[in-house]
Write a protein that holds these residues in place. Sequence first.
Motif, PDB file in Angstrom:
ATOM      1  N   VAL A  47       0.996  -1.129  -0.150  1.00 50.78           N
ATOM      2  CA  VAL A  47       0.143   0.148   0.154  1.00 50.78           C
ATOM      3  C   VAL A  47       1.087   1.202   0.072  1.00 50.78           C
ATOM      4  O   VAL A  47       1.639   1.525   0.764  1.00 50.78           O
ATOM      5  N   ARG A  50      -3.474   5.636  -0.008  1.00 51.38           N
ATOM      6  CA  ARG A  50      -4.779   5.597   0.297  1.00 51.38           C
ATOM      7  C   ARG A  50      -5.860   6.055  -0.564  1.00 51.38           C
ATOM      8  O   ARG A  50      -5.907   7.272  -0.769  1.00 51.38           O
ATOM      9  N   TRP A  52     -10.243   5.662  -0.756  1.00 47.06           N
ATOM     10  CA  TRP A  52     -11.451   4.879  -0.136  1.00 47.06           C
ATOM     11  C   TRP A  52     -12.001   3.693  -1.183  1.00 47.06           C
ATOM     12  O   TRP A  52     -12.262   2.651  -0.313  1.00 47.06           O
ATOM     13  N   GLU A  54     -10.215   1.780  -3.019  1.00 46.87           N
ATOM     14  CA  GLU A  54      -9.299   0.772  -2.952  1.00 46.87           C
ATOM     15  C   GLU A  54      -9.279   0.102  -1.574  1.00 46.87           C
ATOM     16  O   GLU A  54      -9.021  -0.986  -1.432  1.00 46.87           O
ATOM     17  N   ASP A  55      -9.704   0.895  -0.528  1.00 49.17           N
ATOM     18  CA  ASP A  55      -9.352   0.150   0.861  1.00 49.17           C
ATOM     19  C   ASP A  55     -10.709  -0.395   1.045  1.00 49.17           C
ATOM     20  O   ASP A  55     -10.800  -1.157   2.135  1.00 49.17           O
ATOM     21  N   TRP A  56     -11.824  -0.372   0.435  1.00 50.34           N
ATOM     22  CA  TRP A  56     -13.332  -0.978   0.621  1.00 50.34           C
ATOM     23  C   TRP A  56     -13.774  -1.895  -0.504  1.00 50.34           C
ATOM     24  O   TRP A  56     -13.526  -1.649  -1.645  1.00 50.34           O
ATOM     25  N   PRO A  71     -13.923  -3.378   4.847  1.00 54.08           N
ATOM     26  CA  PRO A  71     -12.476  -3.191   4.720  1.00 54.08           C
ATOM     27  C   PRO A  71     -11.901  -4.209   3.926  1.00 54.08           C
ATOM     28  O   PRO A  71     -11.966  -5.359   4.419  1.00 54.08           O
ATOM     29  N   ARG A  72     -11.035  -3.921   2.769  1.00 56.99           N
ATOM     30  CA  ARG A  72     -10.202  -4.740   2.176  1.00 56.99           C
ATOM     31  C   ARG A  72      -9.343  -5.336   3.100  1.00 56.99           C
ATOM     32  O   ARG A  72      -8.420  -4.528   3.977  1.00 56.99           O
ATOM     33  N   GLU A  74      -5.817  -6.385   5.126  1.00 54.00           N
ATOM     34  CA  GLU A  74      -4.306  -5.900   5.118  1.00 54.00           C
ATOM     35  C   GLU A  74      -3.710  -6.510   6.188  1.00 54.00           C
ATOM     36  O   GLU A  74      -4.291  -6.897   7.186  1.00 54.00           O
ATOM     37  N   ARG A  84      -1.579  -5.274   1.059  1.00 46.34           N
ATOM     38  CA  ARG A  84      -3.259  -5.353   0.822  1.00 46.34           C
ATOM     39  C   ARG A  84      -3.224  -6.861   0.096  1.00 46.34           C
ATOM     40  O   ARG A  84      -2.559  -7.197  -0.836  1.00 46.34           O
ATOM     41  N   ARG A 120      -7.377   3.430  10.837  1.00 42.64           N
ATOM     42  CA  ARG A 120      -7.991   2.728   9.890  1.00 42.64           C
ATOM     43  C   ARG A 120      -9.025   1.928  10.651  1.00 42.64           C
ATOM     44  O   ARG A 120     -10.511   1.970  10.255  1.00 42.64           O
ATOM     45  N   THR A 124     -13.256   2.245  10.203  1.00 40.14           N
ATOM     46  CA  THR A 124     -14.089   1.100   9.982  1.00 40.14           C
ATOM     47  C   THR A 124     -15.184   0.856  11.265  1.00 40.14           C
ATOM     48  O   THR A 124     -16.254   0.492  10.915  1.00 40.14           O
TER      49      THR A 124
END
Length: 234
Positions: A47, A50, A52, A54-56, A71-72, A74, A84, A120, A124
């Motif tokens: 990663v 950041r 959003w 890509e994070d979810w 959440p993806r 990590e 990730r 993070r 979440t």
Amino acid sequence: MWAMSESVSVRCPACGREHLYAAPSYPCTCGAPVAPPLDRHGTATAVTHRAWAEDWITLQCGSCGRRDQWPRPELGCECGTVLRLAVAGQTTTAQAGTEAAPAPAQRRRPFQPVTIRTARDAVTAAAVYLRWLGYRDIRRADQRPPSGIGIAARGLLAQVDPTVRPASLRDVECLWLTAMTESASCAYFSLAGYATDARARADTLGVPLFVLDLTGAPQPVNSLADELDATGVR
């Protein structure tokens, strides 16, 4: 505490270390645990920034069929790289469709918190709680707040402050003003609580205040937050 999925071997692309990782599960609105299916043949990526979307990712609950954003997965490597993980059949939030309508508040299951270890995790935990209350289309807010992290839902703007500094009167006022320009209601989540004048101003402006403890369970600070916690979205 929700159980984790089956462990997979993950190799750090930066230092070559091997890790054994199991993705955590999160509670669906129906109460069933939802965990991302890890792609055993996928490659972990570092990663570097950041975003959003890509994070979810969007996952479907196996019990009720509801599709929601989670959440993806990590993993932090000892070398300092954040990895990730690849998810089988993954769908980013940018690809997600319209979410299902919320169930009536009286049918809500007990809230299952998300443990907070990082900033993070705090975002979440707040997002999962808002979803439990009945808010939909949760996403990163369009405007970045002066402090903390902004998240938005249909008809709501929320601010999450993961710092060790109590939220100030200015923080609360800025959130309220931004929400007013977007014709939305608002809510504030803080790890360190609130200054006395900030709490008084929130009561005047009608801003629900919550404190996030490290278990990830939002605790109402004022009567507005108590009412929202009790009734959910009306």
